[in-house]
Design a protein around this motif. Structure first.
Motif, mmCIF file in Angstrom:
data_model
loop_
_atom_site.group_PDB
_atom_site.id
_atom_site.type_symbol
_atom_site.label_atom_id
_atom_site.label_comp_id
_atom_site.label_asym_id
_atom_site.label_seq_id
_atom_site.Cartn_x
_atom_site.Cartn_y
_atom_site.Cartn_z
ATOM 1 N N ILE A 47 0.868 -1.171 0.000
ATOM 2 C CA ILE A 47 0.000 0.000 0.000
ATOM 3 C C ILE A 47 0.906 1.223 0.000
ATOM 4 C CG2 ILE A 47 -0.284 -0.071 2.528
ATOM 5 C CD1 ILE A 47 -3.143 1.103 1.997
ATOM 6 N N LEU A 49 1.399 5.366 0.098
ATOM 7 C CA LEU A 49 0.739 6.525 0.681
ATOM 8 C C LEU A 49 1.396 7.821 0.195
ATOM 9 C CD1 LEU A 49 0.691 5.141 4.355
ATOM 10 C CD2 LEU A 49 -1.050 4.821 2.575
ATOM 11 N N TRP A 60 2.205 9.880 8.128
ATOM 12 C CA TRP A 60 1.501 8.606 8.072
ATOM 13 C C TRP A 60 1.949 7.651 9.180
ATOM 14 C CZ3 TRP A 60 -2.507 8.167 4.812
ATOM 15 C CH2 TRP A 60 -2.546 8.970 3.650
ATOM 16 N N VAL A 116 -2.846 5.337 -2.340
ATOM 17 C CA VAL A 116 -3.604 6.248 -1.478
ATOM 18 C C VAL A 116 -3.062 7.662 -1.644
ATOM 19 C CG1 VAL A 116 -4.337 6.753 0.883
ATOM 20 C CG2 VAL A 116 -3.904 4.369 0.187
ATOM 21 N N HIS A 118 -3.592 11.583 -0.184
ATOM 22 C CA HIS A 118 -4.236 12.494 0.762
ATOM 23 C C HIS A 118 -4.077 13.916 0.262
ATOM 24 C CE1 HIS A 118 -4.046 14.983 4.633
ATOM 25 N NE2 HIS A 118 -5.304 14.643 4.477
ATOM 26 N N VAL A 141 -7.481 4.971 -3.363
ATOM 27 C CA VAL A 141 -8.154 5.554 -2.204
ATOM 28 C C VAL A 141 -7.731 7.015 -2.097
ATOM 29 C CG1 VAL A 141 -8.574 5.419 0.277
ATOM 30 C CG2 VAL A 141 -8.106 3.319 -1.019
ATOM 31 N N ILE A 143 -8.160 10.479 0.188
ATOM 32 C CA ILE A 143 -8.561 10.992 1.496
ATOM 33 C C ILE A 143 -8.532 12.514 1.445
ATOM 34 C CG2 ILE A 143 -8.035 11.025 3.960
ATOM 35 C CD1 ILE A 143 -6.631 8.329 3.582
ATOM 36 N N CYS A 232 -12.491 2.797 -6.687
ATOM 37 C CA CYS A 232 -11.979 3.980 -6.013
ATOM 38 C C CYS A 232 -12.867 4.301 -4.817
ATOM 39 C CB CYS A 232 -11.940 5.165 -6.977
ATOM 40 S SG CYS A 232 -11.381 6.722 -6.243
ATOM 41 N N LEU A 281 -8.335 1.752 5.161
ATOM 42 C CA LEU A 281 -7.290 1.270 4.258
ATOM 43 C C LEU A 281 -7.120 -0.244 4.362
ATOM 44 C CD1 LEU A 281 -4.582 4.076 4.498
ATOM 45 C CD2 LEU A 281 -6.520 3.847 2.918
ATOM 46 N N ALA A 284 -9.655 -1.631 2.193
ATOM 47 C CA ALA A 284 -9.270 -1.456 0.796
ATOM 48 C C ALA A 284 -8.276 -2.528 0.373
ATOM 49 C CB ALA A 284 -8.669 -0.066 0.582
#
Length: 294
Positions: A47, A49, A60, A116, A118, A141, A143, A232, A281, A284
């Motif tokens: 994953i 970020l 994070w 992901v 943000h 994803v 955020i 998504c 997450l 996900a």
């Protein structure tokens, strides 16, 4: 009432800084475009970020510690942030950031991941997930995603935002920006520790990288990318005053994405509500492995 961050005790971040080195260590990669810094922990499905404009990989930390029990967690310092080399262009677009992201994933041997983004990181994440390497993203994803100001209807606002942010960078400067803006990133109920960690992360900004990120924010439009080929999800803090719940829900609808609110969270939800973010997450990751929808 929002808590002031002018006189926060530095000891509030001391333990978190220690945890960074122990539990979410820094790595540096030598890539064709320069050095790329990232933090990594855990094993399992990857994953990745991507942080926002006023933050960095360290933001994070709490989420990574929770997810590292089930996944390989990788958080980059965007180009020009931390020890990452800036991009070559003075005004890079989303494809430039996505290109660096692809280089990083190549160097790390990541063939497929949950991606992901943000805040401003959502623009890079969406560009990568819509581009030539979209097969590497099993699920996207976003955020509290920033849409950017590149659409013609938003360009006048974008010029004003660029002017204001560049002026603030010169005066009062990064340290004062961190003191003044950190409260805007959080809900009214945020703890002093949350304020201190948002402020610490913002204080690490590098002027050159921040200038390039301003150009990305003001020149790009997240919705200009081609339609997504993978599922998504969009999440937003219920108390987010920067990318508001209404604006995030509209973006989700335009992307054909699921949408959820996180209670007790402002814009910096990975810091303020790490359990809520990590829980979403984790789902996900699970659904990316099974192919299920949220």
């Amino acid at each position: 009432m929002l808590q002031t961050t002018d006189h926060l005790d530095p000891s509030l971040t001391a333990d978190l800084e220690a945890q960074l080195g122990l539990n979410f260590p820094l790595r540096r990669l030598d890539l064709a475009g320069g050095q790329q810094a990232l933090r990594e922990c855990g094993r399992g499905p990857a994953i990745v970020l991507l942080h926002g404009i006023g933050s960095g990989a360290a933001s994070w930390l709490a989420v990574a510690q929770l997810l590292g029990q089930r996944a390989r967690v990788i958080a980059w310092d965007a180009p020009g942030y931390g020890q990452s080399s800036p991009l070559r262009s003075l005004a890079p677009d989303a494809s430039d950031y996505a290109g660096r992201l692809g280089q990083m994933l190549d160097a790390l041997g990541v063939e497929r991941c949950v991606l992901v983004g943000h805040s401003l990181g959502a623009i890079t994440a969406t560009a990568f997930a819509s581009g030539a390497q979209q097969q590497r993203v099993s699920r996207l994803v976003l955020i509290s995603p920033a849409q950017g100001y590149g659409h013609p209807s938003r360009q006048a606002q974008g010029r004003a935002v660029r002017k204001k942010r560049l002026a603030d960078l010169e005066h009062p400067g990064i340290q004062a920006m961190a003191r003044q803006r950190s409260a805007c990133m959080l809900s009214p109920g945020a703890s002093p520790g949350d304020h201190a960690w948002v402020r610490w992360n913002m204080a690490q900004l590098n002027p050159e990288g921040y200038r390039q990120a301003i150009e990305l924010l003001c020149g790009e439009d997240l919705l200009r990318q081609p339609p997504l080929s993978m599922p998504c999800d969009v999440h937003c803090g219920a108390a987010d005053g920067i990318t508001t719940p209404d604006s995030c829900q509209l973006l989700a609808r335009a992307l054909g994405a699921s949408f959820s609110l996180m209670t007790g969270a402002g814009h910096a939800s990975p810091i303020e509500q790490p359990y809520a973010v990590a829980g979403r997450l984790a789902l996900a990751i699970e659904h990316s492995l099974t192919g299920a929808s949220l």
